[in-house]
Write a protein that holds these residues in place. Structure first.
Motif, PDB file in Angstrom:
ATOM      1  N   TYR A 181       0.827  -1.217   0.000  1.00  0.00           N
ATOM      2  CA  TYR A 181       0.000   0.000   0.000  1.00  0.00           C
ATOM      3  C   TYR A 181       0.864   1.270   0.000  1.00  0.00           C
ATOM      4  N   PRO A 182       1.775   1.418   0.944  1.00  0.00           N
ATOM      5  CA  PRO A 182       2.581   2.653   0.951  1.00  0.00           C
ATOM      6  C   PRO A 182       3.556   2.747  -0.220  1.00  0.00           C
ATOM      7  N   LEU A 183       4.109   1.626  -0.675  1.00  0.00           N
ATOM      8  CA  LEU A 183       5.067   1.669  -1.780  1.00  0.00           C
ATOM      9  C   LEU A 183       4.388   2.014  -3.098  1.00  0.00           C
ATOM     10  N   LEU A 184       3.287   1.345  -3.395  1.00  0.00           N
ATOM     11  CA  LEU A 184       2.648   1.486  -4.699  1.00  0.00           C
ATOM     12  C   LEU A 184       1.703   2.676  -4.794  1.00  0.00           C
ATOM     13  N   LEU A 185       1.007   2.971  -3.703  1.00  0.00           N
ATOM     14  CA  LEU A 185      -0.032   4.000  -3.766  1.00  0.00           C
ATOM     15  C   LEU A 185       0.425   5.355  -3.255  1.00  0.00           C
ATOM     16  N   GLN A 186       1.462   5.373  -2.422  1.00  0.00           N
ATOM     17  CA  GLN A 186       1.849   6.642  -1.828  1.00  0.00           C
ATOM     18  C   GLN A 186       3.332   6.973  -1.992  1.00  0.00           C
ATOM     19  N   GLY A 187       4.046   6.128  -2.702  1.00  0.00           N
ATOM     20  CA  GLY A 187       5.432   6.430  -3.002  1.00  0.00           C
ATOM     21  C   GLY A 187       6.350   6.502  -1.797  1.00  0.00           C
ATOM     22  N   ARG A 188       6.006   5.769  -0.734  1.00  0.00           N
ATOM     23  CA  ARG A 188       6.881   5.756   0.439  1.00  0.00           C
ATOM     24  C   ARG A 188       8.188   5.037   0.096  1.00  0.00           C
ATOM     25  N   SER A 189       9.219   5.315   0.861  1.00  0.00           N
ATOM     26  CA  SER A 189      10.554   4.800   0.534  1.00  0.00           C
ATOM     27  C   SER A 189      10.761   3.375   1.049  1.00  0.00           C
ATOM     28  N   LEU A 190      11.702   2.690   0.417  1.00  0.00           N
ATOM     29  CA  LEU A 190      12.061   1.347   0.863  1.00  0.00           C
ATOM     30  C   LEU A 190      12.704   1.392   2.243  1.00  0.00           C
ATOM     31  N   VAL A 232       3.213  -6.195 -11.090  1.00  0.00           N
ATOM     32  CA  VAL A 232       2.855  -4.863 -10.607  1.00  0.00           C
ATOM     33  C   VAL A 232       4.091  -4.095 -10.159  1.00  0.00           C
ATOM     34  N   PHE A 233       5.000  -4.755  -9.470  1.00  0.00           N
ATOM     35  CA  PHE A 233       6.216  -4.091  -9.005  1.00  0.00           C
ATOM     36  C   PHE A 233       7.205  -3.896 -10.154  1.00  0.00           C
ATOM     37  N   LYS A 253      16.239  -4.488  -5.298  1.00  0.00           N
ATOM     38  CA  LYS A 253      15.993  -3.791  -4.042  1.00  0.00           C
ATOM     39  C   LYS A 253      14.668  -4.201  -3.402  1.00  0.00           C
ATOM     40  N   LEU A 254      13.695  -4.583  -4.226  1.00  0.00           N
ATOM     41  CA  LEU A 254      12.412  -5.046  -3.677  1.00  0.00           C
ATOM     42  C   LEU A 254      12.557  -6.438  -3.073  1.00  0.00           C
ATOM     43  N   ASN A 255      13.351  -7.278  -3.726  1.00  0.00           N
ATOM     44  CA  ASN A 255      13.586  -8.612  -3.173  1.00  0.00           C
ATOM     45  C   ASN A 255      14.448  -8.559  -1.918  1.00  0.00           C
ATOM     46  N   VAL A 256      15.298  -7.544  -1.810  1.00  0.00           N
ATOM     47  CA  VAL A 256      16.064  -7.344  -0.572  1.00  0.00           C
ATOM     48  C   VAL A 256      15.104  -7.073   0.585  1.00  0.00           C
ATOM     49  N   LEU A 257      14.066  -6.248   0.337  1.00  0.00           N
ATOM     50  CA  LEU A 257      13.051  -5.985   1.365  1.00  0.00           C
ATOM     51  C   LEU A 257      12.323  -7.269   1.744  1.00  0.00           C
ATOM     52  N   ALA A 258      11.932  -8.060   0.739  1.00  0.00           N
ATOM     53  CA  ALA A 258      11.230  -9.320   1.019  1.00  0.00           C
ATOM     54  C   ALA A 258      12.110 -10.274   1.824  1.00  0.00           C
ATOM     55  N   LYS A 259      13.382 -10.372   1.462  1.00  0.00           N
ATOM     56  CA  LYS A 259      14.294 -11.256   2.200  1.00  0.00           C
ATOM     57  C   LYS A 259      14.531 -10.758   3.623  1.00  0.00           C
ATOM     58  N   HIS A 260      14.595  -9.440   3.781  1.00  0.00           N
ATOM     59  CA  HIS A 260      14.743  -8.871   5.124  1.00  0.00           C
ATOM     60  C   HIS A 260      13.529  -9.239   5.989  1.00  0.00           C
ATOM     61  N   HIS A 261      12.343  -9.079   5.426  1.00  0.00           N
ATOM     62  CA  HIS A 261      11.107  -9.461   6.125  1.00  0.00           C
ATOM     63  C   HIS A 261      11.166 -10.944   6.513  1.00  0.00           C
ATOM     64  N   ASN A 262      11.559 -11.780   5.569  1.00  0.00           N
ATOM     65  CA  ASN A 262      11.593 -13.224   5.819  1.00  0.00           C
ATOM     66  C   ASN A 262      12.620 -13.605   6.876  1.00  0.00           C
ATOM     67  N   ASN A 263      13.760 -12.946   6.856  1.00  0.00           N
ATOM     68  CA  ASN A 263      14.775 -13.225   7.881  1.00  0.00           C
ATOM     69  C   ASN A 263      14.269 -12.867   9.274  1.00  0.00           C
ATOM     70  N   LEU A 264      13.513 -11.786   9.364  1.00  0.00           N
ATOM     71  CA  LEU A 264      12.910 -11.417  10.648  1.00  0.00           C
ATOM     72  C   LEU A 264      11.893 -12.462  11.087  1.00  0.00           C
ATOM     73  N   VAL A 265      11.111 -12.977  10.131  1.00  0.00           N
ATOM     74  CA  VAL A 265      10.133 -14.022  10.452  1.00  0.00           C
ATOM     75  C   VAL A 265      10.847 -15.272  10.968  1.00  0.00           C
TER      76      VAL A 265
END
Length: 371
Positions: A181-190, A232-233, A253-265
């Motif tokens: 939501y914030p990345l695609l609709l509001q241009g928030r930063s990674l 979409v991305f 850079k988007l997959n880096v975010l996904a991997k970071h999320h997964n490492n936290l999980v």
């Protein structure tokens, strides 16, 4: 000689049977009698279309969604079955009915997932001035539904523990929409999303704790897909710099975010296991299950030239136009979805789901401690 020939044929038959079983693994050894699913559009089997009065703006509520298997719209965001459908089949159980369908059978579990759901509650996003356009039925709301359901079938906590001891709980996938939501609709930063990921994963952890509190003892917690591989991305973050893409033409850079999320999980699961030594908590590696599709696209039957495009959609390099989405009148659909990994801009084809679910089941089965 005839006996030898018969023996050879029998051995060949057994080898083929073993191969078939290996390609479509099952969970029947776990003897699950119920499955409870929480999550987002990856798992929603109809809750969103039952909870909203505005189906016009929800693409998955319109044809050609569901065309491959169901021949009709069910609320699933795919051309057919989802991973949870294949997981239920592998466990020897029927498809999970959506919780919002009150006139149905919940003897074998229930599906609480809602398309567009976030792990964090709506109030969190309101405090950050982030607009959630799809649903406010976040993970905490789905857990409330689950507790309400258990109150209707259990006399007390002891009775619930007894009834749920052979149940499988799947907490997710959920969380990627917190970033979408914030990345695609509001241009928030990674960078902002990376910082927020701690709170996203803590919300998932709290969800797992509530599942354990309800009586859950076998829990799978899936991670994120590699979101940089989704049409979409790929469309919204398109660049002309080859260095921004990996070998699969996914955005690094988007997959880096996904991997970071997964490492936290993964780290959170280890913490939860220490807190609850009598509970089996397993990571669902949806990231590498998806990468398997991409890495072995040709071998798995996908068209290597089309694998990162949407089967249903139009416009641009990846068949995605936000103003003419799949499910809208006049938007074309490919003739053979089995050749595509992505059904629409953010969801997988039935064929992709089948292969991913086989991969995930093979990965989690030894870790579920089924005897």
């Amino acid at each position: 000689m005839a006996n030898n020939k018969a023996l050879v044929l029998f051995i060949c038959f057994m080898i083929l049977q073993a191969a078939a079983m290996a390609s479509h693994p099952n969970l029947k050894s776990c003897k699950f009698d119920q499955i409870y699913q929480l999550g987002d559009s990856t798992s929603d089997t109809g809750n969103y279309i039952l909870e909203t009065s505005n189906l016009t703006a929800f693409p998955c509520a319109h044809p050609p969604y569901g065309e491959t298997y169901f021949k009709n719209v069910t609320g699933r965001c795919s051309d057919g079955r989802l991973m949870i459908d294949y997981i239920a089949k592998a466990a020897g159980l029927p498809f999970l009915n959506p919780y919002k369908n009150k006139d149905t059978d919940f003897r074998h579990g229930a599906n609480f997932a809602v398309a567009g759901s976030t792990a964090l509650p709506a109030r969190f996003f309101a405090s950050k001035n982030i607009t959630i356009t799809r649903t406010n039925s976040s993970l905490d709301v789905q857990l409330d539904w689950m507790f309400t359901h258990f109150k209707s079938i259990c006399h007390d906590s002891k009775d619930c523990a007894k009834k749920l001891k052979s149940a499988l709980f799947i907490v997710g996938k959920i969380g990627p929409d917190d970033y979408s939501y914030p990345l695609l609709l509001q241009g928030r930063s990674l960078d902002e999303m990376t910082a927020m990921s701690l709170e996203v994963v803590e919300a998932i952890a709290d969800g797992v704790r509530r599942v354990i509190e309800s009586g859950g003892v076998k829990i799978v917690v899936p991670g994120s897909f590699p979101i940089g591989c989704l049409p979409v991305f790929l469309t919204e973050f398109h660049t002309n710099n080859d260095a921004d893409y990996d070998g699969h033409h996914c955005i690094k850079k988007l997959n880096v975010l996904a991997k970071h999320h997964n490492n936290l999980v993964i780290k959170t699961i280890e913490k939860l296991k220490k807190e609850n030594p009598n509970t089996v908590i397993v990571y669902g590696d949806y990231y590498n299950a998806f990468l398997n599709l991409v890495s072995n696209a040709k071998k798995l039957g996908f068209d290597k030239k089309e694998f990162n495009k949407a089967c249903c959609g139009t416009g641009g390099e990846y068949n995605f136009d936000i103003n003419r989405m799949c499910g809208t009148d006049g938007v074309p659909v490919c003739s053979n979805p089995k050749k595509f990994i992505s059904w629409d801009e953010a969801h997988i084809t039935e064929h992709g789901h089948q292969i991913m679910s086989d991969w995930v089941i093979n990965d989690i089965l030894p870790k579920l401690e089924c005897h």
